[in-house]
Design a protein around this motif. Structure first.
Motif, PDB file in Angstrom:
ATOM      1  N   MET A  71       0.848  -1.191   0.000  1.00 21.68           N
ATOM      2  CA  MET A  71       0.000   0.000   0.000  1.00 21.68           C
ATOM      3  C   MET A  71       0.883   1.241   0.000  1.00 21.68           C
ATOM      4  SD  MET A  71      -3.033  -0.928   2.753  1.00 21.68           S
ATOM      5  CE  MET A  71      -1.937  -1.002   4.169  1.00 21.68           C
ATOM      6  N   PRO A  72       0.617   2.195  -0.870  1.00 18.37           N
ATOM      7  CA  PRO A  72       1.397   3.445  -0.820  1.00 18.37           C
ATOM      8  C   PRO A  72       1.063   4.233   0.441  1.00 18.37           C
ATOM      9  CG  PRO A  72      -0.382   3.631  -2.419  1.00 18.37           C
ATOM     10  CD  PRO A  72      -0.374   2.207  -1.965  1.00 18.37           C
ATOM     11  N   ALA A  73       2.000   5.074   0.853  1.00 25.72           N
ATOM     12  CA  ALA A  73       1.764   5.936   2.005  1.00 25.72           C
ATOM     13  C   ALA A  73       0.468   6.710   1.823  1.00 25.72           C
ATOM     14  CB  ALA A  73       2.933   6.892   2.190  1.00 25.72           C
ATOM     15  N   HIS A  74      -0.245   6.898   2.939  1.00 29.76           N
ATOM     16  CA  HIS A  74      -1.497   7.647   3.012  1.00 29.76           C
ATOM     17  C   HIS A  74      -2.686   6.895   2.424  1.00 29.76           C
ATOM     18  CE1 HIS A  74       1.232  10.777   4.232  1.00 29.76           C
ATOM     19  NE2 HIS A  74       1.810  10.791   3.046  1.00 29.76           N
ATOM     20  N   SER A  75      -2.531   5.587   2.175  1.00 29.09           N
ATOM     21  CA  SER A  75      -3.673   4.788   1.750  1.00 29.09           C
ATOM     22  C   SER A  75      -4.767   4.840   2.820  1.00 29.09           C
ATOM     23  CB  SER A  75      -3.259   3.341   1.525  1.00 29.09           C
ATOM     24  OG  SER A  75      -2.365   3.230   0.445  1.00 29.09           O
TER      25      SER A  75
END
Length: 307
Positions: free
Chosen positions: A208-212
């Motif tokens: 998951m990318p950051a801030h998902s």
């Protein structure tokens, strides 16, 4: 449903210093919330037991335990790596944490509990076959899963990890064991930067990318975990229950909350009822905002209880 809570005050004796995020305060906060809300009275409570050397060797190299014992100081703190320190009582606590996973597994297999949660520390999912790292000495959930596979009725297990950090240790231990399905969601790129790109049929990495946010997480789990679990048909399910993807956690940048942990726990229980006779063992991993951790664990336990 009967849910067993396994813990021990001596897990608090492992102390890497007042500034270290993997602190004894974590378990204190969990127990305080469970007592204040009254949830503790609905749980079958048991004290942790120590793991044996033979049980450690189910998941780790034969000299792994001895190497750790040689590093343990008689006083002060010694670092096994840049993040992972040993104090004189660290391996005592680690033995109780791993032993809790064994106790939980045996209890669920014996039909004495529908499911179990181990509120223990130090955590385990970064500990590789022959390497302690990332606050972890013994891979608690891997030891529990291997214990389950010793049972004649357990042929396949699944380990589901929703900690914000990738479970490199669990992947390292099971990457060549097709009877164990390992599914994990984790922030990427991020610590530990090991095994995130491994290609194995039984390893399902879901970065998951950051801030998902919640929607991204839930879609990821439904689209990836569910088909893999339906194909694997595990006889028992283990959860590496890390709560550090919470939006208030200081260690990462994913925006989940208590209701996401309630949702994913319900999804896991639904799968367990379909394929695993409801058998689930959950073991605490990360979670470094004590308040967010405690209320996330409360939601997880309420769901395990069937609330």
């Amino acid at each position: 449903m009967t849910t067993t809570l396994i813990s021990h005050d001596d897990c608090g004796l492992h102390n890497m210093g007042p500034e270290h995020p993997e602190s004894p305060i974590r378990l204190m906060a969990i127990h305080k919330v469970l007592e204040k809300t009254g949830l503790i009275s609905h749980l079958d409570r048991m004290q942790s037991v120590h793991v044996t050397s033979d049980q450690i060797a189910l998941a780790h190299a034969c000299l792994h335990e001895k190497r750790l014992l040689m590093k343990q100081p008689k006083e002060g703190v010694i670092y096994a790596d840049e993040d992972t320190a040993l104090c004189p009582q660290s391996l005592h606590a680690a033995s109780l944490a791993a032993g809790s996973a064994i106790l939980a597994t045996n209890r669920v297999l014996a039909g004495k509990s529908t499911n179990a949660f181990c509120a223990v520390r130090p955590p385990g999912h970064h500990a590789e076959h022959n390497t302690p790292m990332g606050f972890c000495f013994y891979n608690n959930v891997a030891i529990g899963a291997m214990q389950a596979l010793q049972n004649d009725n357990i042929h396949r297990v699944a380990i589901l990890d929703f900690d914000v950090h990738h479970c490199n240790g669990t992947v390292d231990i099971f990457k060549d064991k097709p009877e164990v399905l390992v599914c994990s969601t984790f922030q990427h790129p991020f610590y530990p930067e090991r095994y995130a790109d491994i290609q194995r049929d039984n390893i399902l990495n879901c970065p998951m990318p950051a801030h998902s946010d919640s929607l991204f997480f839930r879609n990821l789990v439904e689209k990836n975990w569910l088909p893999a679990l339906q194909a694997h048909k595990p006889d028992m399910i283990f959860i590496s229950a890390g709560f550090d993807a919470h939006h208030e956690d200081p260690m990462a940048d994913i925006n989940l909350d208590e209701e996401d942990y309630r949702w994913v726990t319900k999804l896991i229980l639904d799968v367990a009822r379909t394929y695993s006779q409801g058998r689930v063992v959950s073991v605490l991993e990360g979670g470094y905002n004590p308040v967010a951790l405690a209320f996330s664990v409360e939601a997880h336990l309420e769901t395990l209880l069937g609330y």
